[in-house]
Write an enzyme that holds these catalytic residues in place. Structure first.
Site, PDB file in Angstrom:
ATOM      1  N   ASP A 252       0.540  -0.914   0.116  1.00 31.83           N
ATOM      2  CA  ASP A 252       0.159  -0.218  -0.372  1.00 31.83           C
ATOM      3  C   ASP A 252       1.058   1.437   0.146  1.00 31.83           C
ATOM      4  OD1 ASP A 252      -1.804   2.156   0.910  1.00 31.83           O
ATOM      5  OD2 ASP A 252      -3.073   0.678   1.509  1.00 31.83           O
TER       6      ASP A 252
ATOM      7  N   ARG B  18      -0.237   4.218  -0.610  1.00 30.04           N
ATOM      8  CA  ARG B  18      -0.646   5.856  -0.546  1.00 30.04           C
ATOM      9  C   ARG B  18      -0.278   6.369   0.595  1.00 30.04           C
ATOM     10  NH1 ARG B  18      -6.991   3.131  -0.377  1.00 30.04           N
ATOM     11  NH2 ARG B  18      -5.302   1.699   1.093  1.00 30.04           N
TER      12      ARG B  18
END
Ligand SMILES: [Zn+2]
Length: 200
Positions: free
Chosen positions: A124, A126
């Site tokens: 991930d 982000r």
């Protein structure tokens, strides 16, 4: 990193008329949709949604993004006030074309985390730090966050964003994304109830 507010306009949708606020962050362009009085004392219903072109715009059933976005817009319209941060970080931050590569690996049997790692990315990627200047610009206080993702809540708390409540948000389970959702639950720690649609 400088996030700049550019302009606001109305955005009529099937769920009512939102205000759309545009922000610039380097070469990325983000929007915030708001409805009702977002500055009041009561905690504000909120969704932080990372762009998913395939799910949000192309009706993909490989993930649950499109259903989550629509359900968030619906819940905000029912409540009459709320906010959606639409962040342009496609494919958990790896970009659209890398997401297609990851989907190709998933077609061959990898799960979503294994596919990202095979491509040399984290599970991930982000970054939520862009939220802080947007929240400050819009003068938003406490949030009631629609999410199943504990990492998102932790990232916001580390930024000093006041999340006072988590609301489960899991519409959109289907036969095509069942394995994907199980991986999100098992490997990424998402708080998902088995086979239950909390809001559809
Ligand atoms: Zn998606």
């Amino acid at each position: 990193m400088t996030v700049r507010y550019i302009e606001s306009s109305k955005l009529p949708t099937p769920w009512g008329i939102f205000e759309m606020h545009g922000f610039e962050d380097g070469d990325k362009e983000h929007v915030v949709l708001s409805m009702g009085d977002i500055h009041g004392d009561q905690p504000l219903l909120a969704r932080i949604h990372s762009e998913c072109l395939t799910g949000d715009a192309l009706f993909s059933l490989r993930c649950d993004c499109g259903a989550q976005l629509q359900a968030a817009m619906h819940r905000i319209s029912v409540e009459g006030r709320g906010v959606i941060f639409y962040l342009r970080q496609e494919g958990r931050g790896i970009g659209l074309l890398n997401k297609i590569k990851a989907y190709n690996l998933q077609d061959q049997g990898c799960d979503t985390v294994e596919a990202n790692e095979k491509l040399g990315f984290g599970a991930d990627m982000r970054d939520y730090s862009i939220l802080k200047p947007m929240i400050e610009h819009l003068n938003i206080g406490q949030l009631k966050l629609m999410t199943n993702n504990p990492r998102k809540i932790k990232a916001l708390q580390e930024l000093g964003v006041d999340v006072v409540e988590r609301l489960a948000h899991q519409p959109g389970r289907n036969p095509h994304n069942a394995k994907y959702l199980e991986t999100k639950k098992g490997k990424l720690g998402h708080m998902l109830e088995n086979g239950e649609d909390s809001d559809s």
